[in-house]
Scaffold this active site. Structure first.
Site, mmCIF file in Angstrom:
data_model
loop_
_atom_site.group_PDB
_atom_site.id
_atom_site.type_symbol
_atom_site.label_atom_id
_atom_site.label_comp_id
_atom_site.label_asym_id
_atom_site.label_seq_id
_atom_site.Cartn_x
_atom_site.Cartn_y
_atom_site.Cartn_z
ATOM 1 N N SER A 220 4.092 5.857 8.268
ATOM 2 C CA SER A 220 5.053 6.099 7.112
ATOM 3 C C SER A 220 5.738 7.598 7.672
ATOM 4 O O SER A 220 6.230 7.804 8.800
ATOM 5 C CB SER A 220 4.649 6.100 5.862
ATOM 6 O OG SER A 220 5.944 6.103 5.058
ATOM 7 N N ASP A 445 8.456 -4.576 5.845
ATOM 8 C CA ASP A 445 8.178 -3.549 5.211
ATOM 9 C C ASP A 445 9.010 -2.978 4.325
ATOM 10 O O ASP A 445 9.983 -2.614 4.659
ATOM 11 C CB ASP A 445 7.956 -2.491 6.486
ATOM 12 C CG ASP A 445 7.170 -1.241 6.033
ATOM 13 O OD1 ASP A 445 7.490 -0.528 4.807
ATOM 14 O OD2 ASP A 445 6.137 -0.496 6.877
ATOM 15 N N HIS A 473 3.349 -2.679 3.862
ATOM 16 C CA HIS A 473 3.773 -1.057 4.532
ATOM 17 C C HIS A 473 2.826 -0.931 5.572
ATOM 18 O O HIS A 473 1.724 -0.812 5.381
ATOM 19 C CB HIS A 473 3.813 -0.083 3.408
ATOM 20 C CG HIS A 473 4.306 1.205 3.767
ATOM 21 N ND1 HIS A 473 5.162 1.127 4.925
ATOM 22 C CD2 HIS A 473 3.959 2.493 3.625
ATOM 23 C CE1 HIS A 473 5.750 2.806 5.128
ATOM 24 N NE2 HIS A 473 4.699 3.480 4.304
#
Length: 504
Positions: A220, A445, A473
Site C-alpha cells: 500500500s 483492490d 487489498h
C-alpha cells in the site's frame, strides 16, 4: 478534498489469521555497516553498530539514530525503532518490510504477525526487518491528542447540516485544533515527516545492517516509500516488491475520488456475495440491496445511534466501519454482523469495525499513533492545489462512480490548516538505473485500485507488473500460489517474473 483522503493502513485483515508455526531463527552473521559512498557528514550515522536485545520469540530489537533533517544533519537527531527476525535458514541478507499507512507500524507488523507479513520461504532466507518510520510508533513520533480528545476528533457529532457553510466551518475549526495540538506536542518534528526523509532513513537502516543493496517488500503506502527509495538510490534498489501500489502522479483529490470508486466496487461485490447467504440482512437483487444499504446509511445520517459507551454512530463513522471491512473479503462476515445489528438498533459491531480502522482499543485507549502520523505525512507529501472547479469536477466523478459514498466523502481539506506547507510533489517515478522492480496489483483492490499498480509499473524504467485477479487489498501472501511464487522467486533467487503475469 475528501473525508478519508489518502491511503489507509494496509494489510491486516479484521478476521484475524492463523499462522503456521514459525521456525526458530539460526544465528545470523554480524556484518559491518556499509558506508560505501557515504559523505563525511553522514558517516557517524551510517557507521553505527546496532545494539540488539532480545524482545520476543525469535525477535531482537534495536534503535538507531537518524538526522532530523537530512539536508542539515547538524540540526538534531531522531530515533528509529527496528525489530529483526533472523533467518531460520541460511541468511542471504536483510528484507525490510513496510505495512502501509502512512503511519503503519512496521515494528508491530513483523513482531506481532510475522507469518502474515511474509511467507515461510522469506522467513527462511532473510533477516526480516520491521521498522517504525519517523513519526510513527516507537520511533520519534508525532503526538497530538489524548484518547478522550481523539475520540471527539474522530467520532464527534457535528451539530450542523451537512454540506452547509456552518458545517464546513465547524470541521475546519476541529481540524485546526487538531493541527495545533500536533504542533504543540510533537517537539518540532512535523516539518520533517515526509516520505523522502523516510526513504533516506530506510537507506540508513540498510547501511547500518551491513547490506550493500536493498531488499524490500512494501504494501500500500509502502509502495510509495519503496518507489521513492528507488528514485533516490536507484543503484542500491536491488530487489524491490511493491504490492498494492500508489500512483505517484495522482493528486490528493484524485486519490480520494479513485478510492471512493474502489470501495463502491468492493461494496457491490460484498453485497452480491451477502445475498447468497442466509445471514444477509438484505433481500432481492443486487440493486435492491444497494438501495436498502443507502437508505440505512441515510437513516443513520439523520438520526445517529447511541452506542453503549455513549458515543454516537454517525454516517461518517458507519462509512469508516464499512470501509474497514471492505479491505478484505475475509472480513465480509463481520460487515454482515455489523449491518444486521445496526438494523436492529445496535451500533456496537459497527463501532468495533470503525475502531479497528482507527486503532482504538476496547478500553478507549489507542493502540498507536497511526491516525496522527497518517495526517502528518499526507499533509507534507501532497500539495494543496485544488480550486472550486476541481472540487466540483471531483464531486461529479464521485456521484457518477461512487454514488453510495458520494454524499459522505467530501469535506474541508484538513491539510489547509496544517502548520507547515507541503513539500512533496506528484510526479512519475522512473528510477533509471535500478534493478527490476516488481509491482503487484489486485484487480478489485478497493484502497489502492489496480490501475495505480499498472501505472506505476509502466512508469518505472524496469517495472514488472504481476496481477492478482480477485478481491481485497494487496496480493502477496493472500492465498495465491501464483503471486507468492513470483514474489518469492524474485526476492530469493532474483528470478524476474514475466511482465504482465496474470494470476487467476
Amino acid at each position: 478534498m475528501t473525508a478519508l483522503a489518502g491511503v489507509a493502513v494496509a494489510s491486516v485483515a479484521l478476521s484475524g489469521c492463523l499462522y503456521a508455526q514459525i521456525p526458530e531463527p539460526a544465528p545470523s552473521e554480524t556484518r559491518s555497516p556499509d558506508v560505501t559512498g557515504v559523505p563525511a557528514e553522514l558517516l557517524p550515522y551510517y557507521s553505527q553498530q546496532p545494539a540488539w536485545t532480545a524482545c520476543g520469540a525469535g525477535m531482537d530489537c534495536t534503535d538507531i539514530t537518524a538526522p532530523l533533517d537530512w539536508d542539515d544533519p547538524g540540526n538534531g537527531d531522531i530515533s528509529l525503532a527496528i525489530v529483526r527476525h533472523r533467518a531460520s535458514g541460511q541468511a542471504q541478507g536483510s528484507l525490510l518490510v513496510n505495512p502501509g499507512g502512512p503511519g503503519g507500524s512496521g515494528y508491530d507488523f513483523v513482531a506481532d504477525s510475522l507469518g502474515f507479513a511474509v511467507g515461510a520461504a522469506l522467513i527462511e532466507r532473510f533477516d526480516v526487518i520491521g521498522f517504525d518510520p519517523r513519526g510513527v510508533g516507537r520511533s520519534t513520533a508525532v503526538s497530538c491528542l489524548d484518547a478522550t480528545s481523539m475520540d471527539d476528533y474522530l467520532y464527534g457529532v457535528v451539530d450542523e447540516p451537512r454540506n452547509t457553510p456552518q458545517w464546513e466551518a465547524a470541521l475546519t475549526a476541529r481540524d485546526a485544533s487538531f493541527a495545533d495540538a500536533c504542533e504543540a506536542n510533537s517537539h518540532g518534528i512535523l516539518p520533517y515527516i515526509t516520505t523522502v526523509n523516510s526513504a533516506r532513513d530506510m537507506d540508513l537502516i540498510r547501511g547500518v545492517l551491513g547490506d550493500r543493496t536493498l531488499n524490500y517488500l512494501g504494501y500500500s503506502y509502502g509502495t510509495f516509500l519503496g518507489a521513492t527509495y528507488a528514485k533516490l538510490y536507484p543503484e542500491r534498489a536491488q530487489r524491490l516488491v511493491l504490492d498494492g501500489a500508489i500512483d505517484p502522479t495522482v493528486s490528493g483529490l484524485e486519490v480520494g475520488v479513485t478510492q471512493a470508486a474502489g470501495f463502491e466496487s468492493a461494496l457491490r461485490a460484498y453485497l452480491a456475495d451477502c445475498l447468497t447467504t442466509r445471514e444477509c440482512p438484505f433481500n432481492g437483487a443486487l440493486d435492491e440491496a444497494l438501495t436498502d444499504f443507502r437508505a440505512l446509511l441515510a437513516s443513520v445520517s439523520r438520526a445517529p445511534m447511541r452506542n453503549g459507551d455513549g458515543r454516537m454512530l454517525t454516517a461518517d463513522t458507519m462509512v469508516t466501519g464499512v470501509i474497514a471491512a471492505l479491505y478484505s473479503a475475509d472480513s465480509w462476515p463481520y460487515l454482515t454482523q455489523a449491518l444486521t445489528a445496526v438494523l436492529q438498533g445496535d451500533s456496537s459491531v459497527m463501532f468495533a469495525l470503525a475502531d479497528s480502522y482507527n486503532a482504538r482499543n476496547p478500553d478507549g485507549g489507542y493502540a498507536d499513533n497511526s491516525a496522527e502520523a497518517f495526517r502528518a505525512y499526507n499533509c507534507m507529501d501532497y500539495p494543496v492545489e485544488d480550486g472550486q472547479a476541481e472540487l466540483d469536477a471531483a464531486q461529479a466523478q464521485l456521484e457518477a462512480h461512487a454514488p453510495t459514498f458520494a454524499p459522505y466523502w467530501q469535506a474541508p481539506d484538513p491539510c489547509e490548516v496544517w502548520p507547515y506547507p507541503p513539500v512533496g510533489v506528484r510526479e512519475a517515478i522512473t528510477a533509471p538505473g535500478s534493478g527490476p522492480i516488481v509491482v503487484v496489483g489486485t484487480t478489485n483492490d478497493p484502497a489502492t485500485p489496480y490501475e495505480w499498480s499498472a501505472s506505476l509499473a509502466d512508469q518505472l524504467e524496469d517495472g514488472v507488473l504481476v496481477t492478482r485477479v480477485g478481491e481485497g487489498h494487496t496480493g502477496y501472501n493472500k492465498g495465491s500460489g501464483c503471486v507468492d511464487s513470483a514474489v518469492e522467486g524474485f526476492l530469493i533467487d532474483g528470478t524476474v517474473p514475466q511482465d504482465g503475469l496474470r494470476c487467476e
